[in-house]
Motif scaffolding. Structure first.
Motif, PDB file in Angstrom:
ATOM      1  N   THR A   1       0.826  -1.202   0.000  1.00 29.22           N
ATOM      2  CA  THR A   1       0.000   0.000   0.000  1.00 29.22           C
ATOM      3  C   THR A   1       0.858   1.248   0.000  1.00 29.22           C
ATOM      4  O   THR A   1       0.575   2.223  -0.682  1.00 29.22           O
ATOM      5  CB  THR A   1      -0.928   0.000   1.244  1.00 29.22           C
ATOM      6  OG1 THR A   1      -1.727  -1.173   1.207  1.00 29.22           O
ATOM      7  CG2 THR A   1      -1.810   1.224   1.251  1.00 29.22           C
ATOM      8  N   ASN A   2       1.952   1.193   0.783  1.00 28.45           N
ATOM      9  CA  ASN A   2       2.813   2.360   0.881  1.00 28.45           C
ATOM     10  C   ASN A   2       3.692   2.547  -0.344  1.00 28.45           C
ATOM     11  O   ASN A   2       4.145   3.635  -0.628  1.00 28.45           O
ATOM     12  CB  ASN A   2       3.716   2.251   2.127  1.00 28.45           C
ATOM     13  CG  ASN A   2       2.925   2.358   3.415  1.00 28.45           C
ATOM     14  OD1 ASN A   2       1.839   2.917   3.415  1.00 28.45           O
ATOM     15  ND2 ASN A   2       3.453   1.817   4.510  1.00 28.45           N
ATOM     16  N   ALA A   3       3.925   1.456  -1.091  1.00 28.71           N
ATOM     17  CA  ALA A   3       4.849   1.519  -2.226  1.00 28.71           C
ATOM     18  C   ALA A   3       4.295   2.357  -3.366  1.00 28.71           C
ATOM     19  O   ALA A   3       5.026   3.083  -4.020  1.00 28.71           O
ATOM     20  CB  ALA A   3       5.170   0.109  -2.718  1.00 28.71           C
ATOM     21  N   ALA A   4       2.991   2.262  -3.603  1.00 29.57           N
ATOM     22  CA  ALA A   4       2.420   2.964  -4.748  1.00 29.57           C
ATOM     23  C   ALA A   4       2.557   4.481  -4.645  1.00 29.57           C
ATOM     24  O   ALA A   4       3.063   5.104  -5.558  1.00 29.57           O
ATOM     25  CB  ALA A   4       0.947   2.561  -4.919  1.00 29.57           C
ATOM     26  N   PRO A   5       2.178   5.076  -3.498  1.00 28.73           N
ATOM     27  CA  PRO A   5       2.343   6.529  -3.406  1.00 28.73           C
ATOM     28  C   PRO A   5       3.810   6.951  -3.489  1.00 28.73           C
ATOM     29  O   PRO A   5       4.129   7.973  -4.051  1.00 28.73           O
ATOM     30  CB  PRO A   5       1.754   6.863  -2.022  1.00 28.73           C
ATOM     31  CG  PRO A   5       0.820   5.747  -1.727  1.00 28.73           C
ATOM     32  CD  PRO A   5       1.452   4.542  -2.347  1.00 28.73           C
ATOM     33  N   ALA A   6       4.712   6.145  -2.906  1.00 24.20           N
ATOM     34  CA  ALA A   6       6.128   6.494  -2.945  1.00 24.20           C
ATOM     35  C   ALA A   6       6.628   6.525  -4.373  1.00 24.20           C
ATOM     36  O   ALA A   6       7.373   7.404  -4.768  1.00 24.20           O
ATOM     37  CB  ALA A   6       6.932   5.487  -2.124  1.00 24.20           C
ATOM     38  N   SER A   7       6.186   5.539  -5.152  1.00 27.45           N
ATOM     39  CA  SER A   7       6.604   5.482  -6.549  1.00 27.45           C
ATOM     40  C   SER A   7       6.058   6.663  -7.325  1.00 27.45           C
ATOM     41  O   SER A   7       6.747   7.273  -8.132  1.00 27.45           O
ATOM     42  CB  SER A   7       6.124   4.162  -7.175  1.00 27.45           C
ATOM     43  OG  SER A   7       6.440   4.119  -8.537  1.00 27.45           O
ATOM     44  N   ALA A   8       4.796   6.997  -7.077  1.00 26.72           N
ATOM     45  CA  ALA A   8       4.170   8.111  -7.787  1.00 26.72           C
ATOM     46  C   ALA A   8       4.820   9.436  -7.403  1.00 26.72           C
ATOM     47  O   ALA A   8       5.020  10.304  -8.227  1.00 26.72           O
ATOM     48  CB  ALA A   8       2.669   8.143  -7.478  1.00 26.72           C
ATOM     49  N   ALA A   9       5.197   9.543  -6.100  1.00 29.83           N
ATOM     50  CA  ALA A   9       5.776  10.791  -5.620  1.00 29.83           C
ATOM     51  C   ALA A   9       7.158  11.035  -6.212  1.00 29.83           C
ATOM     52  O   ALA A   9       7.661  12.144  -6.182  1.00 29.83           O
ATOM     53  CB  ALA A   9       5.853  10.770  -4.098  1.00 29.83           C
ATOM     54  N   ALA A  10       7.793   9.973  -6.732  1.00 30.91           N
ATOM     55  CA  ALA A  10       9.143  10.105  -7.282  1.00 30.91           C
ATOM     56  C   ALA A  10       9.149  10.961  -8.546  1.00 30.91           C
ATOM     57  O   ALA A  10      10.185  11.480  -8.935  1.00 30.91           O
ATOM     58  CB  ALA A  10       9.719   8.726  -7.587  1.00 30.91           C
ATOM     59  N   CYS A  11       8.014  11.093  -9.210  1.00 31.62           N
ATOM     60  CA  CYS A  11       7.924  11.899 -10.429  1.00 31.62           C
ATOM     61  C   CYS A  11       7.494  13.319 -10.070  1.00 31.62           C
ATOM     62  O   CYS A  11       6.308  13.591  -9.917  1.00 31.62           O
ATOM     63  CB  CYS A  11       6.922  11.283 -11.421  1.00 31.62           C
ATOM     64  SG  CYS A  11       7.474   9.723 -12.124  1.00 31.62           S
ATOM     65  N   ASN A  12       8.473  14.204  -9.954  1.00 35.45           N
ATOM     66  CA  ASN A  12       8.160  15.609  -9.685  1.00 35.45           C
ATOM     67  C   ASN A  12       7.956  16.397 -10.962  1.00 35.45           C
ATOM     68  O   ASN A  12       7.713  17.602 -10.915  1.00 35.45           O
ATOM     69  CB  ASN A  12       9.279  16.243  -8.855  1.00 35.45           C
ATOM     70  CG  ASN A  12       9.304  15.711  -7.434  1.00 35.45           C
ATOM     71  OD1 ASN A  12       8.321  15.182  -6.945  1.00 35.45           O
ATOM     72  ND2 ASN A  12      10.447  15.823  -6.786  1.00 35.45           N
ATOM     73  N   GLY A  13       8.089  15.717 -12.094  1.00 35.43           N
ATOM     74  CA  GLY A  13       7.893  16.356 -13.383  1.00 35.43           C
ATOM     75  C   GLY A  13       8.144  15.351 -14.492  1.00 35.43           C
ATOM     76  O   GLY A  13       8.601  14.229 -14.241  1.00 35.43           O
ATOM     77  N   TYR A  14       7.817  15.764 -15.700  1.00 31.84           N
ATOM     78  CA  TYR A  14       7.957  14.866 -16.857  1.00 31.84           C
ATOM     79  C   TYR A  14       8.704  15.577 -17.976  1.00 31.84           C
ATOM     80  O   TYR A  14       8.549  16.786 -18.179  1.00 31.84           O
ATOM     81  CB  TYR A  14       6.578  14.424 -17.338  1.00 31.84           C
ATOM     82  CG  TYR A  14       5.858  13.547 -16.336  1.00 31.84           C
ATOM     83  CD1 TYR A  14       5.991  12.160 -16.378  1.00 31.84           C
ATOM     84  CD2 TYR A  14       5.080  14.114 -15.324  1.00 31.84           C
ATOM     85  CE1 TYR A  14       5.362  11.362 -15.435  1.00 31.84           C
ATOM     86  CE2 TYR A  14       4.446  13.319 -14.382  1.00 31.84           C
ATOM     87  CZ  TYR A  14       4.600  11.937 -14.446  1.00 31.84           C
ATOM     88  OH  TYR A  14       3.985  11.150 -13.503  1.00 31.84           O
ATOM     89  N   VAL A  15       9.510  14.811 -18.685  1.00 38.55           N
ATOM     90  CA  VAL A  15      10.238  15.336 -19.833  1.00 38.55           C
ATOM     91  C   VAL A  15       9.966  14.443 -21.040  1.00 38.55           C
ATOM     92  O   VAL A  15       9.617  13.275 -20.898  1.00 38.55           O
ATOM     93  CB  VAL A  15      11.756  15.407 -19.560  1.00 38.55           C
ATOM     94  CG1 VAL A  15      12.044  16.356 -18.406  1.00 38.55           C
ATOM     95  CG2 VAL A  15      12.338  14.026 -19.268  1.00 38.55           C
ATOM     96  N   GLY A  16      10.138  15.020 -22.221  1.00 39.25           N
ATOM     97  CA  GLY A  16       9.886  14.281 -23.451  1.00 39.25           C
ATOM     98  C   GLY A  16      11.185  13.836 -24.100  1.00 39.25           C
ATOM     99  O   GLY A  16      11.960  14.669 -24.577  1.00 39.25           O
ATOM    100  N   LEU A  17      11.433  12.537 -24.098  1.00 46.03           N
ATOM    101  CA  LEU A  17      12.565  11.967 -24.830  1.00 46.03           C
ATOM    102  C   LEU A  17      12.093  11.686 -26.244  1.00 46.03           C
ATOM    103  O   LEU A  17      11.091  10.985 -26.434  1.00 46.03           O
ATOM    104  CB  LEU A  17      13.048  10.678 -24.165  1.00 46.03           C
ATOM    105  CG  LEU A  17      13.407  10.752 -22.678  1.00 46.03           C
ATOM    106  CD1 LEU A  17      13.839   9.377 -22.176  1.00 46.03           C
ATOM    107  CD2 LEU A  17      14.499  11.794 -22.435  1.00 46.03           C
ATOM    108  N   THR A  18      12.761  12.235 -27.239  1.00 46.43           N
ATOM    109  CA  THR A  18      12.328  12.027 -28.617  1.00 46.43           C
ATOM    110  C   THR A  18      13.486  11.519 -29.472  1.00 46.43           C
ATOM    111  O   THR A  18      14.639  11.923 -29.286  1.00 46.43           O
ATOM    112  CB  THR A  18      11.773  13.325 -29.238  1.00 46.43           C
ATOM    113  OG1 THR A  18      12.835  14.274 -29.419  1.00 46.43           O
ATOM    114  CG2 THR A  18      10.686  13.940 -28.357  1.00 46.43           C
ATOM    115  N   PHE A  19      13.152  10.635 -30.404  1.00 48.66           N
ATOM    116  CA  PHE A  19      14.136  10.039 -31.297  1.00 48.66           C
ATOM    117  C   PHE A  19      13.649  10.164 -32.741  1.00 48.66           C
ATOM    118  O   PHE A  19      12.580   9.649 -33.087  1.00 48.66           O
ATOM    119  CB  PHE A  19      14.361   8.566 -30.943  1.00 48.66           C
ATOM    120  CG  PHE A  19      14.952   8.369 -29.571  1.00 48.66           C
ATOM    121  CD1 PHE A  19      16.327   8.327 -29.385  1.00 48.66           C
ATOM    122  CD2 PHE A  19      14.128   8.254 -28.453  1.00 48.66           C
ATOM    123  CE1 PHE A  19      16.873   8.168 -28.124  1.00 48.66           C
ATOM    124  CE2 PHE A  19      14.664   8.095 -27.186  1.00 48.66           C
ATOM    125  CZ  PHE A  19      16.040   8.049 -27.021  1.00 48.66           C
TER     126      PHE A  19
END
Length: 228
Positions: free
Chosen positions: A27-45
């Motif tokens: 139960t505790n793992a899911a929020p911790a994992s989600a909290a690890a993303c403080n932002g998103y970047v676009g990797l493009t190829f």
């Protein structure tokens, strides 16, 4: 007799405690994992797909837990449709990078339309879906290009950071370029340079150190956002 009756109770209690502990951890793992993303970047190829480079790139991205947007050329999508399907199967987003990689601003409206429409058809025909994003070759665009894109419902995507991999950038330089990304920003890379593929594991480490995750590019805003 007391021993035989008490042992099952102890086993049951111990098992129940372990199950509750496991549930608490899960139960505790899911929020911790989600909290690890403080932002998103676009990797493009850009410039795929190909039978020679796409499989290695996809394998590197999968092993590093990264997703990216693949700006495919229509001529290559038509020649290697299985690799378009592989991109989709690997969880990547497939986008339009023109049919033959011309200087779009030097073309007539009809020629621009052909470059875009044939690529839409090639990617869709290969199983990549109907692209919603377009990247003009060399980043060159004008009002005519944008008007044609509008007819196809395509959002133009340039980039915020250029990795320089097309100009023989080293693995270190590519990784450092990724390190300059901030939330919502997009980096230009290509699938054919060996140094780019070699940089993938370190790219994942750099993003994790900044609590950034690889996201999708929103057709509405043209910025990197959480995958939907």
């Amino acid at each position: 007799m007391r021993t035989s009756t008490r042992m099952p109770k102890r086993i049951f209690v111990t098992g129940l405690a372990l199950a509750l502990a496991a549930t608490t951890v899960a139960t505790n793992a899911a929020p911790a994992s989600a909290a690890a993303c403080n932002g998103y970047v676009g990797l493009t190829f850009d410039d795929g797909p190909s039978n020679g480079n796409t499989p290695a790139l996809l394998n590197a991205l999968r092993q590093s837990g990264l997703r990216a947007t693949m700006f495919n050329e229509g001529q290559f999508a038509a020649a290697a449709p299985a690799q378009v399907r592989a991109q989709v199967s690997a969880g990547m987003w497939v986008a339009n990078h023109s049919y033959s990689h011309p200087h779009m601003t030097q073309l007539s409206a009809a020629q621009i339309d052909s470059e875009i429409s044939r690529t839409q058809q090639a990617i869709a025909g290969a199983g990549g879906g109907t692209p919603r994003l377009f990247r003009p070759p060399y980043g060159e665009t004008n009002a005519t290009v944008r008007s044609v894109l509008a007819r196809y419902g395509l959002t133009q995507i340039i980039w915020d950071v250029d990795s320089g991999d097309w100009n023989n950038a080293s693995v270190d330089a590519i990784v450092q370029a990724v390190g300059r990304l901030s939330n919502g920003q997009i980096i230009l890379m290509h699938e054919w340079p060996a140094n780019t593929r070699a940089a993938i594991p370190r790219i994942a480490q750099v993003l994790a150190s900044k609590n950034l995750c690889a996201g999708m590019i929103s057709p509405q805003t043209g910025r990197a956002v959480a995958p939907s």
